[in-house]
Scaffold this motif. Sequence first.
Motif, PDB file in Angstrom:
ATOM      1  N   GLY A 137       0.826  -1.204   0.000  1.00 38.54           N
ATOM      2  CA  GLY A 137       0.000   0.000   0.000  1.00 38.54           C
ATOM      3  C   GLY A 137       0.854   1.245   0.000  1.00 38.54           C
ATOM      4  N   ALA A 138       0.202   2.368   0.262  1.00 34.92           N
ATOM      5  CA  ALA A 138       0.867   3.667   0.267  1.00 34.92           C
ATOM      6  C   ALA A 138       1.880   3.768   1.399  1.00 34.92           C
ATOM      7  N   VAL A 139       2.855   4.628   1.218  1.00 36.24           N
ATOM      8  CA  VAL A 139       3.755   5.000   2.312  1.00 36.24           C
ATOM      9  C   VAL A 139       3.044   6.128   3.054  1.00 36.24           C
ATOM     10  N   VAL A 140       2.857   5.941   4.356  1.00 41.15           N
ATOM     11  CA  VAL A 140       2.133   6.929   5.159  1.00 41.15           C
ATOM     12  C   VAL A 140       3.083   7.562   6.167  1.00 41.15           C
ATOM     13  N   LEU A 141       3.081   8.896   6.169  1.00 42.58           N
ATOM     14  CA  LEU A 141       3.853   9.680   7.126  1.00 42.58           C
ATOM     15  C   LEU A 141       2.862  10.330   8.075  1.00 42.58           C
ATOM     16  N   ALA A 142       2.948   9.998   9.353  1.00 40.89           N
ATOM     17  CA  ALA A 142       2.027  10.511  10.359  1.00 40.89           C
ATOM     18  C   ALA A 142       2.720  11.605  11.155  1.00 40.89           C
ATOM     19  N   LEU A 143       2.324  12.870  10.926  1.00 39.10           N
ATOM     20  CA  LEU A 143       2.946  14.008  11.589  1.00 39.10           C
ATOM     21  C   LEU A 143       2.099  14.476  12.757  1.00 39.10           C
ATOM     22  N   THR A 144       2.743  14.628  13.913  1.00 41.01           N
ATOM     23  CA  THR A 144       2.062  15.162  15.085  1.00 41.01           C
ATOM     24  C   THR A 144       2.909  16.287  15.666  1.00 41.01           C
ATOM     25  N   GLY A 145       2.254  17.190  16.357  1.00 47.95           N
ATOM     26  CA  GLY A 145       2.946  18.307  16.988  1.00 47.95           C
ATOM     27  C   GLY A 145       2.010  19.485  17.160  1.00 47.95           C
ATOM     28  N   ASP A 146       2.355  20.359  18.084  1.00 48.78           N
ATOM     29  CA  ASP A 146       1.533  21.533  18.369  1.00 48.78           C
ATOM     30  C   ASP A 146       1.468  22.478  17.180  1.00 48.78           C
ATOM     31  N   LEU A 147       0.523  23.404  17.223  1.00 51.62           N
ATOM     32  CA  LEU A 147       0.441  24.465  16.214  1.00 51.62           C
ATOM     33  C   LEU A 147       1.775  25.193  16.135  1.00 51.62           C
ATOM     34  N   GLY A 148       2.239  25.439  14.917  1.00 49.71           N
ATOM     35  CA  GLY A 148       3.468  26.184  14.731  1.00 49.71           C
ATOM     36  C   GLY A 148       4.745  25.411  14.998  1.00 49.71           C
ATOM     37  N   SER A 149       4.642  24.090  15.093  1.00 49.51           N
ATOM     38  CA  SER A 149       5.845  23.298  15.403  1.00 49.51           C
ATOM     39  C   SER A 149       6.626  22.889  14.157  1.00 49.51           C
ATOM     40  N   GLY A 150       6.150  23.274  12.960  1.00 47.85           N
ATOM     41  CA  GLY A 150       6.929  23.049  11.755  1.00 47.85           C
ATOM     42  C   GLY A 150       6.435  21.971  10.812  1.00 47.85           C
TER      43      GLY A 150
ATOM     44  N   GLU B 110      -9.084   3.909  -0.131  1.00 48.46           N
ATOM     45  CA  GLU B 110      -8.545   3.633  -1.465  1.00 48.46           C
ATOM     46  C   GLU B 110      -7.135   4.210  -1.613  1.00 48.46           C
ATOM     47  N   LEU B 111      -6.932   5.413  -1.085  1.00 45.50           N
ATOM     48  CA  LEU B 111      -5.619   6.050  -1.189  1.00 45.50           C
ATOM     49  C   LEU B 111      -4.544   5.250  -0.471  1.00 45.50           C
ATOM     50  N   VAL B 112      -4.859   4.791   0.726  1.00 48.99           N
ATOM     51  CA  VAL B 112      -3.867   4.100   1.542  1.00 48.99           C
ATOM     52  C   VAL B 112      -3.577   2.690   1.023  1.00 48.99           C
ATOM     53  N   SER B 113      -4.465   2.133   0.244  1.00 49.97           N
ATOM     54  CA  SER B 113      -4.234   0.789  -0.294  1.00 49.97           C
ATOM     55  C   SER B 113      -3.472   0.814  -1.625  1.00 49.97           C
ATOM     56  N   ASP B 114      -3.192   2.005  -2.152  1.00 51.68           N
ATOM     57  CA  ASP B 114      -2.526   2.140  -3.445  1.00 51.68           C
ATOM     58  C   ASP B 114      -1.033   2.392  -3.258  1.00 51.68           C
ATOM     59  N   LYS B 115      -0.206   1.459  -3.696  1.00 47.52           N
ATOM     60  CA  LYS B 115       1.245   1.574  -3.509  1.00 47.52           C
ATOM     61  C   LYS B 115       1.870   2.693  -4.346  1.00 47.52           C
ATOM     62  N   ASN B 116       1.097   3.321  -5.196  1.00 51.35           N
ATOM     63  CA  ASN B 116       1.596   4.443  -5.999  1.00 51.35           C
ATOM     64  C   ASN B 116       1.484   5.780  -5.267  1.00 51.35           C
ATOM     65  N   ASN B 117       1.052   5.738  -4.003  1.00 52.34           N
ATOM     66  CA  ASN B 117       0.830   6.959  -3.237  1.00 52.34           C
ATOM     67  C   ASN B 117       1.783   7.106  -2.063  1.00 52.34           C
ATOM     68  N   ILE B 118       2.113   8.358  -1.778  1.00 51.93           N
ATOM     69  CA  ILE B 118       2.766   8.755  -0.537  1.00 51.93           C
ATOM     70  C   ILE B 118       1.781   9.706   0.127  1.00 51.93           C
ATOM     71  N   ILE B 119       1.478   9.466   1.390  1.00 55.79           N
ATOM     72  CA  ILE B 119       0.478  10.261   2.094  1.00 55.79           C
ATOM     73  C   ILE B 119       1.109  10.857   3.353  1.00 55.79           C
ATOM     74  N   ALA B 120       1.105  12.176   3.459  1.00 54.15           N
ATOM     75  CA  ALA B 120       1.584  12.875   4.651  1.00 54.15           C
ATOM     76  C   ALA B 120       0.373  13.451   5.368  1.00 54.15           C
ATOM     77  N   ILE B 121       0.206  13.103   6.645  1.00 52.38           N
ATOM     78  CA  ILE B 121      -0.975  13.508   7.406  1.00 52.38           C
ATOM     79  C   ILE B 121      -0.573  14.353   8.604  1.00 52.38           C
ATOM     80  N   GLU B 122      -0.972  15.632   8.579  1.00 49.50           N
ATOM     81  CA  GLU B 122      -0.788  16.487   9.748  1.00 49.50           C
ATOM     82  C   GLU B 122      -1.919  16.222  10.731  1.00 49.50           C
ATOM     83  N   TRP B 123      -1.621  16.313  12.014  1.00 49.35           N
ATOM     84  CA  TRP B 123      -2.572  16.021  13.081  1.00 49.35           C
ATOM     85  C   TRP B 123      -3.019  14.556  13.010  1.00 49.35           C
TER      86      TRP B 123
END
Length: 151
Positions: A31-44, A106-119
């Motif tokens: 599936g897709a490569v998923v990047l899970a971003l966490t951090g306070d407001l304004g943390s970059g 559907e997005l996460v099951s597709d190996k042609n995707n990279i997904i970056a998720i804030e919060w």
Amino acid sequence: MAELKLRNLKETKKAAEEVAGLVSRRESRDGAVVLALTGDLGSGKTTFIKFLARKLGVKSKLSSPTFLIMRGFNMHDKGFPQERFYHIDAYRLKSSEDLLSLGFGELVSDKNNIIAIEWAERVKDILPKDKIDLFFKHGKGENERTLTIKQ
């Protein structure tokens, strides 16, 4: 787990290049490569994603999709097997169901995707176990940040 000190935009760009290297080594996934971003407001988080997208071959200008929730971009071949980059901002979502209703399954099951998720903490129950976690924290100085990478 790696911890990086980000004191300026140059170091943030270098960190994004390092994460792009992690992404490139995950090409055999189902599936897709998923990047899970966490951090306070304004943390970059958004600034980091802008540098990452550029390194991945996204030519469009990125802005935070807070009001759109999700934006997709074509990746122009920079040696990555994936073809699409998705930037998701889960800040306004009430539940994971909201993201699923936008076609996330559907997005996460597709190996042609990279997904970056804030919060990402707001939708953690639907994220794949093999995601790359990126934790952003404010540093001591006004422009200092700490990025912790867990894969």
